[in-house]
Design a protein around this motif. Structure first.
Motif: not given
Length: 473
Positions: A294-311
């Motif tokens: 699995p690749l890293e989620p966008l949320q874990s790569l985000d350093r600027a606080g611009r990703v909302i993770y939905v599950g």
């Protein structure tokens, strides 16, 4: 039963009682065979004489709408009474709702019903769900008898359990305070849209993509634009410059199934930073992986606080539970919680508490391991069977509950009774739509797959070759 009757003025009270009871029968609110309150009781509640009510009852009996049974009371006539239709009305919805309709129940995006060979997309196998364990946990919570309103963010124990679960299984960086429990992923998208979308704002979605998300954003007044998806995922260079919200499914693109490459993920985050935009990462079924790392989620790569993770737990457990969540940057947390509160206050707390224990006792992880083995076998069977089919070209995928196959040029699909398979164009919002099939394997058992694929093969047809022109004589 408790019958509501309203009396006004000093006019003919018997006529008022008669008319309102008659309307109840004609409307179907008072159904055939239902018992009306005794005349003495209704008279006491209405503060009228018993005779006033008795006369109204007698008129309805004489007209055939009620029937009196000696020693048993008065009942609505057993003869069927056609209910009166509600007035059609003249009020119209906003224009956008004239073009938005939704499938009902278990219907697929194309509106068709379940078939013998059920290749529906996004439906897990209910027989794999550990119902006895779940029943035990839910019963325990219901016996606690806790009432009252709860935290709009959701059950605290569940938020803690989800934060630990996605931290270990998906490398998502979140604490319990970052998690908001929702009624499925769709409500999570709705809350985000309420908080972020201004009327007329541009929202970018994948093309092809998830139709309910596209329709939801449109319903909130957004201008929704499809962005092409290729072998590496969303084409970041094609995102409209005006977009301030981007919806993606990077771990297992829906419906094609390809993951977004690491380079594209980095490019998308950089784009969002430059454009002051927000990215919604819908990680709807990545728990079921069959091979690729699995690749890293966008949320874990985000350093600027611009990703909302939905599950969501609709794929890992059951859709009927209506349990999902979102993880948002701290700057959006208060607004999203307020949106949840004014939307429906909170979800079903006993169910949320049961899921918290389900996770903490290791039952979720055990279920995912078991289900992954089953789905991997179905995935492999479909991929192996169709690998030599010249009329279809499988899109590489190593996760989830479905496979996508593109139709070869000139190949058409003829509907077959008993075959429930979805067309790729049902997931396209742009014209011309892409041609292909989306084949789910959550709702169909392993033993039924070969027969279903054989019927699928028979449904693929080449258009008739036109006869060459005849020479003039």
């Amino acid at each position: 039963m408790d019958v509501h009757v309203t009396l006004s003025g000093r006019g003919d009270l018997t006529a008022q009682i008669y008319r309102q009871l008659l309307e109840g029968v004609l409307d179907g609110r008072l159904r055939s065979g239902e018992r009306l309150p005794p005349t003495r009781e209704l008279a006491r509640r209405l503060a009228v004489s018993r005779n006033t009510v008795a006369v109204a009852y007698d008129r309805l009996v004489a007209d055939g709408f009620l029937v009196g049974r000696a020693g048993a009371g008065t009942y609505v006539s057993a003869e069927p009474v056609r209910g009166r239709a509600a007035p059609k009305g003249v009020v119209r919805p906003r224009a956008v709702w004239e073009s938005i309709t939704g499938p009902s129940g278990t219907a697929r995006p194309d509106g068709s019903n379940m078939q013998a060979y059920d290749f529906r997309v996004g439906v897990p196998d209910a027989e794999l769900f550990p119902m006895e364990s779940w029943r035990r946990l839910v019963s325990r919570e219901l016996r606690r008898g806790v009432g009252g309103y709860g935290d709009p963010s959701g059950h605290e124990g569940l938020r803690e359990a989800i934060a630990r679960h996605i931290g270990v299984s998906r490398s998502v960086h979140a604490g319990a305070g970052d998690v908001l429990i929702t009624n499925g992923a769709q409500q999570a998208l709705d809350l985000v849209g309420r908080v972020l979308i201004e009327p007329g704002a541009c929202v970018a979605v994948e093309e092809p993509g998830y139709p309910p998300a596209r329709l939801l954003f449109r319903s909130l007044g957004a201008r929704v634009v499809g962005v092409p998806v290729d072998g590496e995922g969303l084409d970041v260079s094609a995102i409209p410059g005006a977009a301030r919200l981007v919806y993606v499914t990077p771990s297992h693109q829906f419906p094609l199934g390809t993951p977004m490459s690491l380079a594209r993920r980095a490019a998308l985050l950089a784009w969002a930073e430059r454009r002051n935009a927000v990215v919604i990462e819908d990680d709807y079924d990545s728990e079921f992986r069959f091979g690729d790392r699995p690749l890293e989620p966008l949320q874990s790569l985000d350093r600027a606080g611009r990703v909302i993770y939905v599950g969501s737990f609709s794929k890992t457990l059951l859709p009927m539970l209506r349990l999902g969540f979102l993880v948002a940057p701290a700057s959006l947390g208060p607004a999203l919680t307020a949106a949840k509160r004014i939307s429906d206050w909170h979800g079903e707390l006993p169910t949320q508490a049961a899921l918290a224990r389900f996770i903490d006792e290791g039952l979720l992880a055990r279920h995912i391991r078991k289900a992954t083995r089953v789905y991997a076998a179905r995935h492999a069977l479909i991929a192996d069977t169709l690998s030599g089919e010249d009329r279809l070209r499988l899109v590489p995928s190593a996760a989830g509950l479905h496979l996508c196959a593109r139709l070869a040029p000139g190949v058409a699909v003829r509907p077959r009774p008993g075959l429930g398979v979805e067309r790729l164009d049902a997931y396209c919002g742009e014209i011309p739509a892409q041609r292909g099939l989306v084949i789910g394997y959550g709702a169909i058992g392993q033993s039924a797959i070969p027969g279903g694929l054989e019927l699928l093969r028979k449904s693929l047809i080449m258009p008739a070759t036109p006869e060459p022109p005849r020479p003039l004589t």
